[in-house]
Design a protein around this motif. Structure first.
Motif, PDB file in Angstrom:
ATOM      1  N   LEU A   6      13.377  -7.330 -18.483  1.00 38.56           N
ATOM      2  CA  LEU A   6      14.493  -6.436 -18.212  1.00 38.56           C
ATOM      3  C   LEU A   6      15.253  -6.973 -17.010  1.00 38.56           C
ATOM      4  O   LEU A   6      14.715  -7.053 -15.916  1.00 38.56           O
ATOM      5  CB  LEU A   6      13.961  -5.027 -17.921  1.00 38.56           C
ATOM      6  CG  LEU A   6      14.980  -3.908 -17.800  1.00 38.56           C
ATOM      7  CD1 LEU A   6      15.781  -3.766 -19.096  1.00 38.56           C
ATOM      8  CD2 LEU A   6      14.276  -2.591 -17.500  1.00 38.56           C
ATOM      9  N   ILE A   7      16.484  -7.363 -17.232  1.00 36.86           N
ATOM     10  CA  ILE A   7      17.350  -7.897 -16.182  1.00 36.86           C
ATOM     11  C   ILE A   7      18.677  -7.167 -16.282  1.00 36.86           C
ATOM     12  O   ILE A   7      19.134  -6.842 -17.372  1.00 36.86           O
ATOM     13  CB  ILE A   7      17.575  -9.423 -16.375  1.00 36.86           C
ATOM     14  CG1 ILE A   7      16.285 -10.191 -16.174  1.00 36.86           C
ATOM     15  CG2 ILE A   7      18.673  -9.952 -15.480  1.00 36.86           C
ATOM     16  CD1 ILE A   7      15.812 -10.301 -14.746  1.00 36.86           C
ATOM     17  N   GLY A   8      19.298  -6.925 -15.147  1.00 35.26           N
ATOM     18  CA  GLY A   8      20.618  -6.301 -15.157  1.00 35.26           C
ATOM     19  C   GLY A   8      20.618  -4.867 -14.685  1.00 35.26           C
ATOM     20  O   GLY A   8      21.663  -4.229 -14.644  1.00 35.26           O
ATOM     21  N   LEU A  16      11.419  -4.821  -8.767  1.00 33.00           N
ATOM     22  CA  LEU A  16      10.201  -4.074  -9.109  1.00 33.00           C
ATOM     23  C   LEU A  16       9.684  -4.445 -10.498  1.00 33.00           C
ATOM     24  O   LEU A  16       8.482  -4.475 -10.734  1.00 33.00           O
ATOM     25  CB  LEU A  16      10.451  -2.572  -9.015  1.00 33.00           C
ATOM     26  CG  LEU A  16      10.588  -2.052  -7.593  1.00 33.00           C
ATOM     27  CD1 LEU A  16      11.176  -0.649  -7.589  1.00 33.00           C
ATOM     28  CD2 LEU A  16       9.259  -2.083  -6.879  1.00 33.00           C
ATOM     29  N   ASN A  17      10.589  -4.763 -11.393  1.00 33.45           N
ATOM     30  CA  ASN A  17      10.201  -5.097 -12.763  1.00 33.45           C
ATOM     31  C   ASN A  17       9.665  -6.518 -12.908  1.00 33.45           C
ATOM     32  O   ASN A  17       9.372  -6.955 -14.016  1.00 33.45           O
ATOM     33  CB  ASN A  17      11.373  -4.862 -13.717  1.00 33.45           C
ATOM     34  CG  ASN A  17      11.613  -3.386 -13.942  1.00 33.45           C
ATOM     35  OD1 ASN A  17      10.707  -2.567 -13.784  1.00 33.45           O
ATOM     36  ND2 ASN A  17      12.825  -3.038 -14.297  1.00 33.45           N
ATOM     37  N   THR A  18       9.495  -7.227 -11.787  1.00 35.13           N
ATOM     38  CA  THR A  18       8.826  -8.530 -11.854  1.00 35.13           C
ATOM     39  C   THR A  18       7.311  -8.364 -11.883  1.00 35.13           C
ATOM     40  O   THR A  18       6.592  -9.335 -12.066  1.00 35.13           O
ATOM     41  CB  THR A  18       9.220  -9.453 -10.677  1.00 35.13           C
ATOM     42  OG1 THR A  18       8.840  -8.848  -9.443  1.00 35.13           O
ATOM     43  CG2 THR A  18      10.708  -9.770 -10.703  1.00 35.13           C
ATOM     44  N   ARG A  19       6.819  -7.142 -11.705  1.00 35.33           N
ATOM     45  CA  ARG A  19       5.396  -6.842 -11.906  1.00 35.33           C
ATOM     46  C   ARG A  19       5.316  -6.054 -13.206  1.00 35.33           C
ATOM     47  O   ARG A  19       5.723  -4.910 -13.272  1.00 35.33           O
ATOM     48  CB  ARG A  19       4.782  -6.037 -10.771  1.00 35.33           C
ATOM     49  CG  ARG A  19       3.311  -5.737 -11.080  1.00 35.33           C
ATOM     50  CD  ARG A  19       2.511  -5.135  -9.960  1.00 35.33           C
ATOM     51  NE  ARG A  19       2.392  -5.937  -8.770  1.00 35.33           N
ATOM     52  CZ  ARG A  19       1.596  -6.999  -8.639  1.00 35.33           C
ATOM     53  NH1 ARG A  19       0.893  -7.438  -9.650  1.00 35.33           N
ATOM     54  NH2 ARG A  19       1.525  -7.639  -7.493  1.00 35.33           N
ATOM     55  N   LEU A 150       7.636  -0.911 -16.750  1.00 37.76           N
ATOM     56  CA  LEU A 150       8.958  -1.205 -16.207  1.00 37.76           C
ATOM     57  C   LEU A 150       9.730   0.063 -15.865  1.00 37.76           C
ATOM     58  O   LEU A 150       9.509   1.123 -16.445  1.00 37.76           O
ATOM     59  CB  LEU A 150       9.756  -2.045 -17.195  1.00 37.76           C
ATOM     60  CG  LEU A 150       9.158  -3.411 -17.535  1.00 37.76           C
ATOM     61  CD1 LEU A 150      10.088  -4.183 -18.456  1.00 37.76           C
ATOM     62  CD2 LEU A 150       8.847  -4.210 -16.291  1.00 37.76           C
ATOM     63  N   LEU A 151      10.645  -0.074 -14.913  1.00 35.89           N
ATOM     64  CA  LEU A 151      11.493   1.015 -14.454  1.00 35.89           C
ATOM     65  C   LEU A 151      12.929   0.751 -14.879  1.00 35.89           C
ATOM     66  O   LEU A 151      13.345  -0.396 -15.003  1.00 35.89           O
ATOM     67  CB  LEU A 151      11.441   1.106 -12.927  1.00 35.89           C
ATOM     68  CG  LEU A 151      10.083   1.365 -12.305  1.00 35.89           C
ATOM     69  CD1 LEU A 151      10.154   1.179 -10.793  1.00 35.89           C
ATOM     70  CD2 LEU A 151       9.602   2.753 -12.649  1.00 35.89           C
ATOM     71  N   PHE A 152      13.680   1.826 -15.059  1.00 35.82           N
ATOM     72  CA  PHE A 152      15.095   1.687 -15.383  1.00 35.82           C
ATOM     73  C   PHE A 152      15.842   2.927 -14.916  1.00 35.82           C
ATOM     74  O   PHE A 152      15.247   3.976 -14.670  1.00 35.82           O
ATOM     75  CB  PHE A 152      15.308   1.461 -16.885  1.00 35.82           C
ATOM     76  CG  PHE A 152      14.830   2.602 -17.748  1.00 35.82           C
ATOM     77  CD1 PHE A 152      15.703   3.612 -18.122  1.00 35.82           C
ATOM     78  CD2 PHE A 152      13.519   2.661 -18.181  1.00 35.82           C
ATOM     79  CE1 PHE A 152      15.261   4.665 -18.910  1.00 35.82           C
ATOM     80  CE2 PHE A 152      13.075   3.696 -18.980  1.00 35.82           C
ATOM     81  CZ  PHE A 152      13.944   4.703 -19.343  1.00 35.82           C
ATOM     82  N   LEU A 153      17.132   2.783 -14.763  1.00 32.51           N
ATOM     83  CA  LEU A 153      18.008   3.891 -14.410  1.00 32.51           C
ATOM     84  C   LEU A 153      18.826   4.194 -15.659  1.00 32.51           C
ATOM     85  O   LEU A 153      19.707   3.423 -16.027  1.00 32.51           O
ATOM     86  CB  LEU A 153      18.905   3.498 -13.236  1.00 32.51           C
ATOM     87  CG  LEU A 153      19.732   4.598 -12.608  1.00 32.51           C
ATOM     88  CD1 LEU A 153      18.853   5.747 -12.127  1.00 32.51           C
ATOM     89  CD2 LEU A 153      20.536   4.054 -11.450  1.00 32.51           C
ATOM     90  N   VAL A 163      13.651  -1.074 -22.914  1.00 30.19           N
ATOM     91  CA  VAL A 163      14.423  -1.810 -23.912  1.00 30.19           C
ATOM     92  C   VAL A 163      14.111  -1.176 -25.265  1.00 30.19           C
ATOM     93  O   VAL A 163      12.999  -1.333 -25.792  1.00 30.19           O
ATOM     94  CB  VAL A 163      14.050  -3.312 -23.923  1.00 30.19           C
ATOM     95  CG1 VAL A 163      14.867  -4.060 -24.958  1.00 30.19           C
ATOM     96  CG2 VAL A 163      14.244  -3.925 -22.544  1.00 30.19           C
ATOM     97  N   ALA A 164      15.072  -0.457 -25.809  1.00 27.58           N
ATOM     98  CA  ALA A 164      14.831   0.276 -27.057  1.00 27.58           C
ATOM     99  C   ALA A 164      14.412  -0.653 -28.193  1.00 27.58           C
ATOM    100  O   ALA A 164      13.557  -0.301 -29.008  1.00 27.58           O
ATOM    101  CB  ALA A 164      16.074   1.069 -27.460  1.00 27.58           C
TER     102      ALA A 164
END
Length: 183
Positions: A6-8, A16-19, A150-153, A163-164
């Protein structure tokens, strides 16, 4: 070659999403260099990535997670996390440098005169501080897939997966097979 799931997102969330559930994607210089290449244009370029840069980035990331978790719950972040983040911020203070360009006119670029590891840690800590103090930080979500961290806004309040097309599809397929297993 490392691929990042997940990038962007906000830069702090990308960090944080590198773990991931599979491990630490920036555990070595090659992994960090790959992640920095994915972040081109968002961070100052680091010519050579070594163990110092890896340690600095990981320290910021490890402080950011408990701080964000606390902010999401409306609680005070751990003092140690804030000490680490403030230390990174003070390790490479910034100032603006005015410059004229024929294409864009007068601009004010941020300049951090410090060694690469300290500069990188400060830039990332700055992104974390921006996220932590954003009123929308409480909306940050964890992916609902059982094997994802992973985290997301979410741009949409009904978004449930990072990621759907990946986690969402795996979850739907697993539910389908669970319903039809004995049928």
């Amino acid at each position: 070659m490392t691929t990042f799931p997940l990038i962007g997102e906000h830069l702090a969330l990308d960090l944080l999403n590198t773990r991931t559930a599979e491990g630490d994607l920036v555990a070595d210089p090659a992994g960090l260099a790959a992640w920095l290449a994915e972040q081109a244009g968002r961070l100052t370029v680091v010519d050579a990535v070594g163990e110092g840069e890896v340690a600095a980035v990981r320290a910021v990331r490890e402080a950011a997670r408990p701080a964000l978790d606390a902010v999401r719950r409306g609680e005070r972040p751990p003092a140690q996390a804030l000490r680490v983040l403030n230390g990174a911020l003070s390790g490479a203070p910034c100032h603006r440098v005015l410059a004229w360009s024929e294409e864009g006119g007068l601009g004010a670029a941020v300049h951090r005169p410090a060694e690469p590891a300290r500069r990188l840690a400060a830039e990332l800590a700055d992104a974390v501080a921006e996220l932590l103090t954003d009123p929308g930080a409480g909306r940050v979500r964890e992916c609902e897939a059982h094997d994802c961290v992973l985290l997301f806004l979410p741009a949409h309040p009904r978004r449930r997966w990072c990621v759907a097309g990946v986690c969402g599809n795996r979850t739907r397929v697993a539910r389908y097979y669970a319903r039809h297993k004995d049928g």
